[in-house]
Design a protein around this motif. Structure first.
Motif, PDB file in Angstrom:
ATOM      1  N   ASP A  76     -22.268  70.092 -23.209  1.00 57.56           N
ATOM      2  CA  ASP A  76     -21.912  70.780 -24.374  1.00 57.56           C
ATOM      3  C   ASP A  76     -20.674  71.898 -24.519  1.00 57.56           C
ATOM      4  N   ARG A  77     -20.231  71.717 -25.610  1.00 52.38           N
ATOM      5  CA  ARG A  77     -18.942  72.354 -25.923  1.00 52.38           C
ATOM      6  C   ARG A  77     -19.230  73.926 -25.816  1.00 52.38           C
ATOM      7  N   VAL A  78     -18.273  74.640 -24.826  1.00 54.38           N
ATOM      8  CA  VAL A  78     -18.420  76.007 -24.489  1.00 54.38           C
ATOM      9  C   VAL A  78     -17.796  76.935 -25.518  1.00 54.38           C
ATOM     10  N   GLN A  79     -18.736  77.671 -26.313  1.00 55.61           N
ATOM     11  CA  GLN A  79     -18.304  78.322 -27.132  1.00 55.61           C
ATOM     12  C   GLN A  79     -17.545  79.938 -26.976  1.00 55.61           C
ATOM     13  N   GLU A  80     -17.880  80.109 -26.055  1.00 50.95           N
ATOM     14  CA  GLU A  80     -17.219  81.538 -25.560  1.00 50.95           C
ATOM     15  C   GLU A  80     -15.892  81.246 -25.118  1.00 50.95           C
ATOM     16  N   SER A  81     -14.880  82.232 -25.375  1.00 51.67           N
ATOM     17  CA  SER A  81     -13.763  82.163 -24.885  1.00 51.67           C
ATOM     18  C   SER A  81     -13.289  81.928 -23.575  1.00 51.67           C
ATOM     19  N   THR A  82     -12.502  80.848 -23.129  1.00 52.68           N
ATOM     20  CA  THR A  82     -12.344  80.342 -21.769  1.00 52.68           C
ATOM     21  C   THR A  82     -10.867  80.466 -21.516  1.00 52.68           C
ATOM     22  N   THR A  83     -10.620  81.168 -20.557  1.00 52.11           N
ATOM     23  CA  THR A  83      -9.033  81.112 -20.224  1.00 52.11           C
ATOM     24  C   THR A  83      -8.709  79.816 -19.416  1.00 52.11           C
ATOM     25  N   ILE A  84      -7.677  79.193 -20.044  1.00 56.28           N
ATOM     26  CA  ILE A  84      -6.963  78.096 -19.527  1.00 56.28           C
ATOM     27  C   ILE A  84      -5.659  78.285 -18.907  1.00 56.28           C
ATOM     28  N   TRP A  85      -5.615  77.823 -17.646  1.00 59.70           N
ATOM     29  CA  TRP A  85      -3.931  78.054 -16.755  1.00 59.70           C
ATOM     30  C   TRP A  85      -3.030  76.662 -17.455  1.00 59.70           C
ATOM     31  N   VAL A  86      -1.853  76.974 -17.763  1.00 60.08           N
ATOM     32  CA  VAL A  86      -0.951  76.158 -18.176  1.00 60.08           C
ATOM     33  C   VAL A  86       0.126  76.064 -17.130  1.00 60.08           C
ATOM     34  N   TYR A  87       0.519  74.682 -16.870  1.00 61.34           N
ATOM     35  CA  TYR A  87       1.497  74.487 -15.759  1.00 61.34           C
ATOM     36  C   TYR A  87       2.551  73.250 -16.384  1.00 61.34           C
ATOM     37  N   ARG A  88       3.698  73.516 -16.042  1.00 65.31           N
ATOM     38  CA  ARG A  88       4.489  72.601 -16.339  1.00 65.31           C
ATOM     39  C   ARG A  88       4.348  71.408 -15.282  1.00 65.31           C
TER      40      ARG A  88
ATOM     41  N   ALA B 182       2.916  78.505 -16.249  1.00 61.39           N
ATOM     42  CA  ALA B 182       3.705  78.816 -17.369  1.00 61.39           C
ATOM     43  C   ALA B 182       3.384  79.663 -18.266  1.00 61.39           C
ATOM     44  N   ALA B 183       1.940  79.505 -18.570  1.00 57.99           N
ATOM     45  CA  ALA B 183       1.329  80.322 -19.608  1.00 57.99           C
ATOM     46  C   ALA B 183      -0.147  80.546 -19.483  1.00 57.99           C
ATOM     47  N   THR B 184      -1.088  81.211 -20.338  1.00 61.55           N
ATOM     48  CA  THR B 184      -2.405  81.011 -20.140  1.00 61.55           C
ATOM     49  C   THR B 184      -2.581  80.937 -21.880  1.00 61.55           C
ATOM     50  N   VAL B 185      -3.687  80.406 -22.012  1.00 60.61           N
ATOM     51  CA  VAL B 185      -4.441  80.343 -23.339  1.00 60.61           C
ATOM     52  C   VAL B 185      -5.981  80.248 -23.384  1.00 60.61           C
ATOM     53  N   ALA B 186      -6.453  81.243 -24.219  1.00 61.97           N
ATOM     54  CA  ALA B 186      -7.846  81.519 -24.518  1.00 61.97           C
ATOM     55  C   ALA B 186      -8.544  80.401 -25.715  1.00 61.97           C
ATOM     56  N   VAL B 187      -9.110  79.496 -25.042  1.00 64.70           N
ATOM     57  CA  VAL B 187      -9.738  78.514 -26.045  1.00 64.70           C
ATOM     58  C   VAL B 187     -11.243  79.014 -26.206  1.00 64.70           C
ATOM     59  N   PRO B 188     -11.443  78.968 -27.695  1.00 68.38           N
ATOM     60  CA  PRO B 188     -10.772  78.509 -28.830  1.00 68.38           C
ATOM     61  C   PRO B 188      -9.856  79.506 -29.687  1.00 68.38           C
ATOM     62  N   ASP B 189      -9.445  80.805 -28.940  1.00 69.57           N
ATOM     63  CA  ASP B 189      -9.020  81.652 -29.913  1.00 69.57           C
ATOM     64  C   ASP B 189      -7.277  81.719 -29.833  1.00 69.57           C
ATOM     65  N   ASP B 190      -6.713  81.027 -28.963  1.00 65.63           N
ATOM     66  CA  ASP B 190      -5.338  81.238 -28.936  1.00 65.63           C
ATOM     67  C   ASP B 190      -4.636  79.801 -29.405  1.00 65.63           C
ATOM     68  N   PRO B 191      -3.279  79.839 -29.798  1.00 70.36           N
ATOM     69  CA  PRO B 191      -2.615  78.477 -29.918  1.00 70.36           C
ATOM     70  C   PRO B 191      -2.358  77.928 -28.793  1.00 70.36           C
ATOM     71  N   LEU B 192      -1.841  76.867 -28.850  1.00 72.58           N
ATOM     72  CA  LEU B 192      -1.361  76.264 -27.503  1.00 72.58           C
ATOM     73  C   LEU B 192      -0.133  76.884 -27.264  1.00 72.58           C
ATOM     74  N   PRO B 193       0.852  77.139 -26.199  1.00 71.55           N
ATOM     75  CA  PRO B 193       1.895  77.705 -25.994  1.00 71.55           C
ATOM     76  C   PRO B 193       2.922  76.637 -26.523  1.00 71.55           C
ATOM     77  N   GLY B 194       3.915  77.073 -26.750  1.00 76.18           N
ATOM     78  CA  GLY B 194       5.120  76.345 -27.317  1.00 76.18           C
ATOM     79  C   GLY B 194       5.986  75.817 -26.033  1.00 76.18           C
ATOM     80  N   LEU B 195       5.377  74.835 -24.954  1.00 78.90           N
ATOM     81  CA  LEU B 195       6.216  74.392 -24.001  1.00 78.90           C
ATOM     82  C   LEU B 195       6.853  73.079 -24.151  1.00 78.90           C
ATOM     83  N   ALA B 196       8.087  72.905 -23.887  1.00 82.75           N
ATOM     84  CA  ALA B 196       8.542  71.562 -23.932  1.00 82.75           C
ATOM     85  C   ALA B 196       8.006  70.714 -22.877  1.00 82.75           C
ATOM     86  N   GLY B 197       8.101  69.324 -23.025  1.00 79.34           N
ATOM     87  CA  GLY B 197       7.742  68.404 -21.885  1.00 79.34           C
ATOM     88  C   GLY B 197       6.204  68.437 -21.566  1.00 79.34           C
ATOM     89  N   ASP B 198       5.842  67.742 -20.751  1.00 73.33           N
ATOM     90  CA  ASP B 198       4.566  67.436 -20.266  1.00 73.33           C
ATOM     91  C   ASP B 198       4.039  68.736 -19.455  1.00 73.33           C
TER      92      ASP B 198
END
Length: 368
Positions: free
Chosen positions: A306-318, A326-342
């Motif tokens: 099932d899709r998790v509805q609660e805000s979940t912290t995602i770690w973002v790496y280059r 490189a950043a963190t994002v709270a799904v589904p509350d925050d937009p994706l960070p503007g990081l270039a490349g993969d």
């Protein structure tokens, strides 16, 4: 002398004593026969009543699994003995309704069918496990010696008459395998009630019934489920006549159901709660998705898919640099960070290649 020899009063006293003695003997004899018979009749009536209530409870487990609608039920755990004037009636025996010690359901060799909304980064063929309990009922009777015990597992009622098990299936529902549908209800919650009163229960499904298309990974899908039933009952009464079931065996209290490897299946794992439960499903993996209106290339799923509805912290790496996020994002509350490349997204800081189902590489890179 005539008055001294009159014994009529003594005769009347002796007659009264004898009459009282006969009455005591009669009452004692009746106590030894009338009361046990009345108790046995009450226990037989209760046994028939509670069997019907247990069928209702097993149907509630199956119906709640299918519909998600909470189902209230009631069970009279013990008999009430009728009052009998002049006799001593024993207090009623208490029945016990409880959840058993947890066993483990294992799903082996099931691989998600690859699509744009695929679950194949979690359903990889690796064994997935789920804790489950059964519901057990045991009566306490004073006279009825052959009263059955009962157990509810996978939405079916198993009634055990001195080692001879009888299975009652919920109307219109096949447990676990129905053609190409695999539906596994796992039961959670803590329940342990001993009483002769009527107890009210609510059976509740706490998952969303997400169906996952799966096929075997080159080895046949095997479902291993804890059970008290022998292989003959599984083969003859439960899943043995399903055309997609290749074989059923039981060993060590575990039934192994092997499925036809040529088929694609819809797999659903329901979690049903009876009694009290404080545990809730948590974030387990990231699933690839291109769902319309969803701002991410992945969503967060729990172990029941099932899709998790609660805000979940995602770690973002280059990609290639997994030492420092490189950043963190709270799904589904925050937009994706503007990081270039993969970049690589992970549920756990620093864990990118050790737990692949929890990671997602975007757009073409890996998380290694």
């Amino acid at each position: 002398m005539a008055w001294a020899d009159d014994s009529r009063g003594q005769s009347m006293q002796l007659g009264a004593v004898l009459l009282f003695g006969f009455l005591v003997v009669a009452l004692t004899t009746a106590q030894a026969t009338v009361v046990p018979n009345a108790v046995a009749d009450a226990e037989l009536d209760h046994s028939q009543q509670v069997e019907g209530q247990l069928i209702d409870l097993s149907t509630a487990v199956a119906a709640t699994s299918a519909s998600g609608t909470p189902e209230p039920t009631a069970i009279t755990l013990g008999p009430d003995y009728p009052p009998l004037p002049l006799f001593v009636v024993p207090p009623p025996g208490a029945g016990t309704l409880r959840t058993t010690t947890a066993g483990t359901v294992r799903i082996e060799n099931a691989a998600g069918v690859t699509t744009s909304q695929s679950f194949d980064n979690y359903w990889t063929g690796a064994t997935r496990t789920y804790a489950t309990r059964a519901l057990s009922y045991r009566p306490t009777y004073r006279e009825l010696d052959d009263a059955p015990t009962a157990r509810i597992e996978y939405g079916m009622l198993v009634t055990d008459y001195s080692g001879d098990a009888r299975v009652d299936l919920a109307d219109g529902r096949d447990p676990i395998v129905d053609g190409t549908e695999i539906t596994i209800p796992v039961v959670g919650g803590e329940l342990d009630v001993r009483s002769h009163n009527t107890e009210s229960l609510v059976v509740e499904r706490v998952t969303d019934a997400t169906a996952v298309p799966v096929a075997d990974d080159g080895n046949p899908i095997r479902l291993r489920v804890p059970t008290t039933l022998p292989a003959t009952v599984w083969r003859e009464e439960i899943v043995g006549d399903e055309p997609t079931v290749d074989s059923v065996s039981v060993s060590g209290g575990v039934a192994t159901i092997t499925l036809d490897g040529s088929q694609t299946y819809e797999l659903t794992v329901h979690r049903v709660v009876v009694g009290t439960s404080t545990s809730t499903p948590t974030a387990t993996y990231l699933r690839n998705t291109t769902a319309a209106g969803w701002p991410y290339p992945f969503d967060v799923r729990d172990r029941y898919n099932d899709r998790v509805q609660e805000s979940t912290t995602i770690w973002v790496y280059r990609e290639g640099n997994y030492a420092t996020p490189a950043a963190t994002v709270a799904v589904p509350d925050d937009p994706l960070p503007g990081l270039a490349g993969d970049v690589c997204y992970t549920l756990q800081q620093g864990v990118t290649d050790g737990d692949r189902p929890s990671t997602y590489g975007s757009p073409a890179g890996s998380c290694e």
